[in-house]
Design a protein around this motif. Structure first.
Motif, PDB file in Angstrom:
ATOM      1  N   LEU A 109      -9.308   1.156  72.151  1.00 14.38           N
ATOM      2  CA  LEU A 109      -8.929   1.018  73.548  1.00 14.38           C
ATOM      3  C   LEU A 109      -7.552   0.393  73.655  1.00 14.38           C
ATOM      4  O   LEU A 109      -7.231  -0.552  72.957  1.00 14.38           O
ATOM      5  N   GLY A 110      -6.742   0.919  74.499  1.00 17.86           N
ATOM      6  CA  GLY A 110      -5.447   0.333  74.806  1.00 17.86           C
ATOM      7  C   GLY A 110      -5.084   0.629  76.233  1.00 17.86           C
ATOM      8  O   GLY A 110      -5.701   1.472  76.875  1.00 17.86           O
ATOM      9  N   THR A 111      -4.097  -0.031  76.758  1.00 18.35           N
ATOM     10  CA  THR A 111      -3.713   0.216  78.148  1.00 18.35           C
ATOM     11  C   THR A 111      -3.094   1.596  78.324  1.00 18.35           C
ATOM     12  O   THR A 111      -3.015   2.098  79.433  1.00 18.35           O
ATOM     13  N   GLU A 112      -2.645   2.203  77.230  1.00 20.23           N
ATOM     14  CA  GLU A 112      -2.029   3.520  77.326  1.00 20.23           C
ATOM     15  C   GLU A 112      -2.981   4.625  76.881  1.00 20.23           C
ATOM     16  O   GLU A 112      -3.084   5.658  77.506  1.00 20.23           O
ATOM     17  N   ILE A 113      -3.683   4.409  75.793  1.00 24.96           N
ATOM     18  CA  ILE A 113      -4.480   5.476  75.207  1.00 24.96           C
ATOM     19  C   ILE A 113      -5.758   4.946  74.577  1.00 24.96           C
ATOM     20  O   ILE A 113      -5.838   3.806  74.162  1.00 24.96           O
ATOM     21  N   VAL A 114      -6.740   5.824  74.517  1.00 28.61           N
ATOM     22  CA  VAL A 114      -8.043   5.444  73.979  1.00 28.61           C
ATOM     23  C   VAL A 114      -8.550   6.578  73.112  1.00 28.61           C
ATOM     24  O   VAL A 114      -8.426   7.733  73.473  1.00 28.61           O
ATOM     25  N   SER A 128      -5.973   6.322  91.022  1.00 29.96           N
ATOM     26  CA  SER A 128      -6.162   4.873  90.963  1.00 29.96           C
ATOM     27  C   SER A 128      -7.659   4.594  90.906  1.00 29.96           C
ATOM     28  O   SER A 128      -8.476   5.453  91.248  1.00 29.96           O
ATOM     29  N   ALA A 129      -8.018   3.390  90.466  1.00 30.28           N
ATOM     30  CA  ALA A 129      -9.432   3.043  90.326  1.00 30.28           C
ATOM     31  C   ALA A 129      -9.669   1.629  90.822  1.00 30.28           C
ATOM     32  O   ALA A 129      -8.821   0.742  90.665  1.00 30.28           O
ATOM     33  N   THR A 130     -10.832   1.446  91.424  1.00 27.68           N
ATOM     34  CA  THR A 130     -11.285   0.100  91.795  1.00 27.68           C
ATOM     35  C   THR A 130     -12.670  -0.125  91.203  1.00 27.68           C
ATOM     36  O   THR A 130     -13.480   0.803  91.138  1.00 27.68           O
ATOM     37  N   VAL A 131     -12.909  -1.344  90.755  1.00 27.31           N
ATOM     38  CA  VAL A 131     -14.232  -1.757  90.305  1.00 27.31           C
ATOM     39  C   VAL A 131     -14.710  -2.830  91.277  1.00 27.31           C
ATOM     40  O   VAL A 131     -14.122  -3.911  91.343  1.00 27.31           O
ATOM     41  N   ASP A 132     -15.724  -2.501  92.035  1.00 23.73           N
ATOM     42  CA  ASP A 132     -16.216  -3.398  93.088  1.00 23.73           C
ATOM     43  C   ASP A 132     -15.071  -3.807  94.019  1.00 23.73           C
ATOM     44  O   ASP A 132     -14.861  -4.991  94.330  1.00 23.73           O
ATOM     45  N   SER A 133     -14.276  -2.804  94.411  1.00 25.95           N
ATOM     46  CA  SER A 133     -13.158  -2.946  95.363  1.00 25.95           C
ATOM     47  C   SER A 133     -11.957  -3.666  94.792  1.00 25.95           C
ATOM     48  O   SER A 133     -10.984  -3.930  95.521  1.00 25.95           O
ATOM     49  N   LYS A 134     -11.962  -3.997  93.500  1.00 27.87           N
ATOM     50  CA  LYS A 134     -10.818  -4.631  92.870  1.00 27.87           C
ATOM     51  C   LYS A 134     -10.104  -3.602  91.996  1.00 27.87           C
ATOM     52  O   LYS A 134     -10.724  -2.905  91.204  1.00 27.87           O
ATOM     53  N   THR A 135      -8.790  -3.534  92.147  1.00 34.04           N
ATOM     54  CA  THR A 135      -7.999  -2.545  91.414  1.00 34.04           C
ATOM     55  C   THR A 135      -8.110  -2.768  89.908  1.00 34.04           C
ATOM     56  O   THR A 135      -8.012  -3.905  89.426  1.00 34.04           O
ATOM     57  N   GLU A 136      -8.310  -1.684  89.180  1.00 39.29           N
ATOM     58  CA  GLU A 136      -8.456  -1.740  87.725  1.00 39.29           C
ATOM     59  C   GLU A 136      -7.584  -0.644  87.113  1.00 39.29           C
ATOM     60  O   GLU A 136      -7.422   0.444  87.676  1.00 39.29           O
ATOM     61  N   THR A 137      -7.007  -0.926  85.942  1.00 40.37           N
ATOM     62  CA  THR A 137      -6.162   0.050  85.253  1.00 40.37           C
ATOM     63  C   THR A 137      -7.011   1.212  84.727  1.00 40.37           C
ATOM     64  O   THR A 137      -8.084   1.007  84.166  1.00 40.37           O
ATOM     65  N   ILE A 138      -6.497   2.416  84.935  1.00 39.60           N
ATOM     66  CA  ILE A 138      -7.150   3.599  84.357  1.00 39.60           C
ATOM     67  C   ILE A 138      -6.579   3.818  82.964  1.00 39.60           C
ATOM     68  O   ILE A 138      -5.371   3.935  82.785  1.00 39.60           O
ATOM     69  N   GLY A 155     -10.678   6.418  81.542  1.00 39.17           N
ATOM     70  CA  GLY A 155     -11.589   5.336  81.207  1.00 39.17           C
ATOM     71  C   GLY A 155     -11.238   4.097  82.007  1.00 39.17           C
ATOM     72  O   GLY A 155     -10.074   3.855  82.316  1.00 39.17           O
ATOM     73  N   VAL A 156     -12.251   3.304  82.351  1.00 35.36           N
ATOM     74  CA  VAL A 156     -12.053   2.057  83.089  1.00 35.36           C
ATOM     75  C   VAL A 156     -12.925   0.971  82.460  1.00 35.36           C
ATOM     76  O   VAL A 156     -14.121   1.190  82.210  1.00 35.36           O
TER      77      VAL A 156
END
Length: 898
Positions: free
Chosen positions: A804-809, A861-871, A880-881
């Motif tokens: 897992l990384g912020t760029e690629i998985v 874009s993605a939110t987890v329980d209404s909080k923004t999360e990096t895709i 992936g989130v």
């Protein structure tokens, strides 16, 4: 508006309606269709349109259209339905979730998703589709007439110009390529608004220019739009300087108004252009700056003669002469030729045709304009003829004109096809001006500039030599350049062509040149005999042009139908000659011959063995679609061998990894060649990478003589081999069902992998029971910042560890398939799945990564329980989130720039 002008415009509109009704009478009166799906062999099942519903066709069209039929049939036609379904469900067509794990839809530009005319077509009943196809001709013809009228042309010459354009090859050959004809349709609208701005010079004229400018951009193919805007800008500058060069203040004010209109037009089109520019910047495509696409040109200059005799190319695609582009397949519809990738036919290198009479009058007008520069419209005649000449010389690689292809934007535009609308319109306008100059009387002011002995006869009688000079030029081109080649093809037809194609050498190539020469001679007789009555001359030349262009319209006939078309042509020619020599009763005779022509053409169509197919909804879902939709979750399917051919899945709401795109997410291309397909030696992975179809044909490149260039060869590789070799990766993407034609048996290896036959009717459906759900959570995982290092030396399915990384998985889905305990996959539930929004519910005992097997792309874009999360990127491609243990709601939302 003056009542007389209103009546004149109404007459023009009715004239074009009647002309379309006569030209396309089988479509309007006998229930036949122009649908590209009726010609191509694949769709929702293996076969032609209607086979999916068990409907039989009394006849099938001969694929003699010679244009990019695969694009409208497989890319545009089903995508129209997908977009229409999105609009009807209340969603904007921003993202297409159905093809290739998802792809930008609006930003693909050529989907035309924001063009008002296209929106109406997409949301309308399927039975109306042909009316929308023909409606483009009506709009193009009528606004060409309005433009020419605004320039000062008389009624008949303006009608003549509209007729030439609406029945030119731009519309008759490309009528189903909507990304092309949409822009071509708006071209005269833009020029009409520009002409009004030039003539009136008022701020009130700028909104129309701004709106038509925006419509050109929204309409479809950006390369077509580039050349159309180039024509409009050139015309505006030329006419403005010509009219106001002695009034700098007025010229400056006019330029300011044009700049404001352009800026407003760009703002109106920004919802498309902004996401498109972003997509182009990151996408895989074939139009990168500096690769030389802007200077590609036609090598054989004789091809230009086909623009004068378009009917000569009404021959089926022949693999004996174009083996690199075609494959002969056996299907339930019988033997046919399927165009494997984007090499189409002659018109791919010309972009349109004019017939011979339009250029004849354009040359006449040019000669008159050179000799009598004081005559009105001379400048416009010089401009339009020069513009068409410059673009054509550029398309044929002639310096210095080819250098246009080095300019910014032009270096990314493939002009041999996409400039067709611009140069064809210019020639049509020039031909109309030529007819005006030939047959109209000079004004009193212009008469003063003429010699006394010519003041009564110019420009009618006195301009006859100009016409004869132009006539001799075109006659020489056909007789001394085209006919020797025609005679050579006729004498060697059995040796040069396959038995299927050889009969067309006489019925299409030879007959079309005969018809062109006949009408050329009739035009000469009309001018020599009829110039004493200019109105009759103009009317008869207009009728002759309509007859010529009618002959060249593709109707899917075999050789028998092409021979029979001589009957209406003979009726028309006899009518022209008879009316020329009649002194009274011309209108009655004209009505009689038009009626005879109309019914003879309908009769020929009714008895022809081949021709346009019957109208039906070729996108109606067959029963297997409902079977798949009844299954739980959102399973992906994989069409193959012509079943569920891209992009038909989206039209019926199924999810397919296969795709046909104009622009492609680079991650999808990389994922395909690394993890879904095993490329064979020498495989061409450039242009075909935009088409991932499930067909067995692969294109390989064999380098031959450097002067000749690469040689292409077709190699068959059963798609099941790739499916078996990469089954873990297909399982990762949630591919649960493999669709095959009923005639096709799967290989024993597929049975060994546990694929079970679960549906056997109009298609066979095999279930991959090892497929993962479309959403799941995986844990544990390890992080890395270097995807390439993480997957070095391995394919996606060969690792049992998730990185897992912020760029690629990189993924570990094989752990579940092999029973490994190094990774744990827990379920996730998709609560809502829409094109631009996906809601997923998770509840796991450990921290993990939620995998949604859809394409990762900017704009999501993605939110987890209404909080923004990096895709995150999984395998460099899917989403992936990160989610912590416990219950969570994850919302993915697509909102691209603009």
């Amino acid at each position: 508006m003056d009542k007389g002008i209103k009546n004149r415009h109404l007459f023009a509109l009715l004239f074009y309606v009647v002309l379309i009704a006569i030209t396309y009478s089988p479509v309007l009166f006998t229930g036949h269709t122009l649908s590209p799906a009726a010609v191509q062999p694949h769709g929702l099942i293996d076969g032609r349109a209607g086979d999916a519903l068990g409907e039989t066709q009394s006849r099938t069209p001969i694929n003699s259209f010679n244009v990019d039929l695969a694009t409208p049939a497989y890319y545009e036609w089903p995508t129209n339905r997908t977009i229409g379904n999105l609009y009807r469900s209340g969603e904007l067509p921003l993202w297409n979730p159905y093809q290739g794990a998802g792809t930008p839809l609006l930003a693909d530009y050529s989907t035309r998703a924001l063009f008002p005319y296209q929106i109406l077509e997409n949301i309308s009943p399927a039975a109306w589709a042909d009316l929308f196809l023909l409606g483009r001709l009506l709009i193009a013809g009528f606004f060409t007439y309005l433009f020419l009228s605004a320039m000062g042309l008389g009624l008949v010459p303006a009608l003549f110009g509209g007729l030439l354009y609406m029945l030119s090859g731009v519309f008759s050959w490309f009528i189903t390529l909507e990304q092309f004809v949409n822009v071509a349709m708006v071209l005269p609208v833009l020029l009409y608004s520009v002409e009004l701005l030039i003539k009136r010079g008022r701020w009130s004229s700028t909104p129309a220019v701004a709106l038509s400018f925006a419509l050109v951009i929204l309409a479809g193919q950006p390369e077509v739009a580039l050349y159309v805007l180039f024509l409009a800008a050139s015309y505006f500058l030329f006419q403005s300087i010509l009219l106001y060069h002695r009034a700098p203040a007025r010229l400056g004010g006019l330029l300011l108004k044009a700049i404001v209109a352009m800026v407003v037009g760009l703002m109106l089109s920004a919802p498309l252009t902004l996401p498109f520019l972003k997509f182009v910047d990151l996408s895989y495509n074939l139009h990168a700056p500096g690769v030389g696409i802007g200077t590609e040109h036609v090598a054989n200059w004789r091809m230009i003669l086909s623009a004068l005799v378009p009917g000569a190319t009404l021959i089926p695609a022949d693999p004996s002469i174009t083996p690199e582009a075609l494959a002969h397949l056996k299907t339930s519809a019988g033997g046919l030729y399927y165009r494997v990738f984007a090499t189409k036919g002659l018109w791919d290198w010309l972009g349109g045709s004019t017939g011979v009479l339009g250029p004849l009058l354009a040359l006449t007008g040019l000669f008159i304009a050179i000799k009598r520069r004081s005559l009105r419209l001379s400048g416009a005649a010089l401009f339009f003829t020069s513009f068409a000449t410059v673009v054509l010389l550029k398309n044929f690689g002639i310096a210095p004109f080819v250098w246009l292809g080095h300019l910014p934007l032009f270096d990314q535009a493939w002009s041999p096809r996409w400039s067709g609308a611009a140069w064809v319109f210019a020639l049509c306008a020039s031909g109309a001006i030529g007819l005006e100059l030939l047959t109209s009387s000079a004004s009193e002011e212009e008469q003063k500039d003429l010699q006394p002995e010519n003041r009564e006869t110019e420009p009618t009688e006195g301009f006859r030599p100009h016409f004869i000079f132009a006539f001799l030029g075109l006659l020489s081109a056909i007789v001394f350049v085209a006919l020797p080649s025609v005679l050579g093809l006729v004498s060697r037809r059995e040796a040069l062509f396959s038995p299927t194609v050889a009969p067309y050498v006489l019925s299409s190539i030879a007959l079309s040149h005969f018809v062109a020469l006949l009408l050329l001679l009739i035009a000469l007789a009309i001018v020599v005999k009829g110039l004493k009555c200019p109105k009759v001359t103009a009317a008869l030349l207009t009728a002759a042009a309509a007859l010529e262009l009618w002959w060249g319209v593709p109707r899917g006939y075999g050789p028998d139908g092409l021979y029979l078309q001589l009957i209406p042509v003979a009726i028309g020619c006899v009518g022209l000659v008879l009316i020329l020599f009649l002194k009274t009763g011309r209108r009655v005779a004209a009505a009689l011959f038009i009626t005879l022509f109309f019914f003879s053409a309908l009769w020929i169509d009714s008895i022809s063995i081949n021709g346009l197919g019957e109208r039906q909804d070729d996108l109606s879902a067959p029963p297997y679609v409902e079977f798949i939709k009844e299954q739980p979750g959102y399973p992906r399917v994989l069409g193959s061998y012509g079943v569920l051919f891209p992009n038909y899945a989206g039209s019926v709401g199924l999810f397919d990894l296969h795709h046909i795109n104009a622009l492609m997410l680079p991650g999808l291309r990389d994922f395909r060649y690394r993890f879904l397909e095993n490329p064979i030696e020498g495989q061409d992975t450039a242009s075909p990478s935009l088409w991932f179809t499930g067909m067995p044909q692969r294109i390989t490149v064999e380098l031959d003589d450097p002067e000749i260039g690469p040689h292409y060869k077709i190699v068959d590789r059963p798609m099941e081999l790739d499916f078996v070799a990469n089954l873990p990766n297909y399982s990762l993407m949630g591919v649960r069902y493999l669709l095959l034609p009923t005639r096709h048996e799967i290989t024993p290896r597929l049975k060994e992998e546990g694929l079970a036959l679960v549906y056997d009717a109009e298609v066979k459906i095999y279930e991959n029971r090892g497929a993962l759900e479309r959403a799941f959570v995986i844990h544990p995982f390890a992080t890395t910042e270097a995807f390439e290092a993480a997957r070095a030396g391995s394919r996606a399915g060969d690792t049992t560890e998730m990185t897992l990384g912020t760029e690629i998985v990189d993924s570990a889905h094989r752990a579940r398939l092999t029973g490994s305990e190094t990774a744990l996959i827990t379920g996730a539930k998709i609560l809502e799945y829409r094109a631009n929004r996906v809601v997923v519910e998770t509840d796991s005992a450990m921290d993990g990564v939620l995998i949604l097997s859809d394409a990762h792309a900017p704009g999501w874009s993605a939110t987890v329980d209404s909080k923004t999360e990096t895709i995150l990127k999984v395998n460099g491609f899917i989403r992936g989130v990160f989610v912590e243990s416990g219950p969570h709601t994850v919302v993915f939302t697509y909102s691209p720039p603009g």
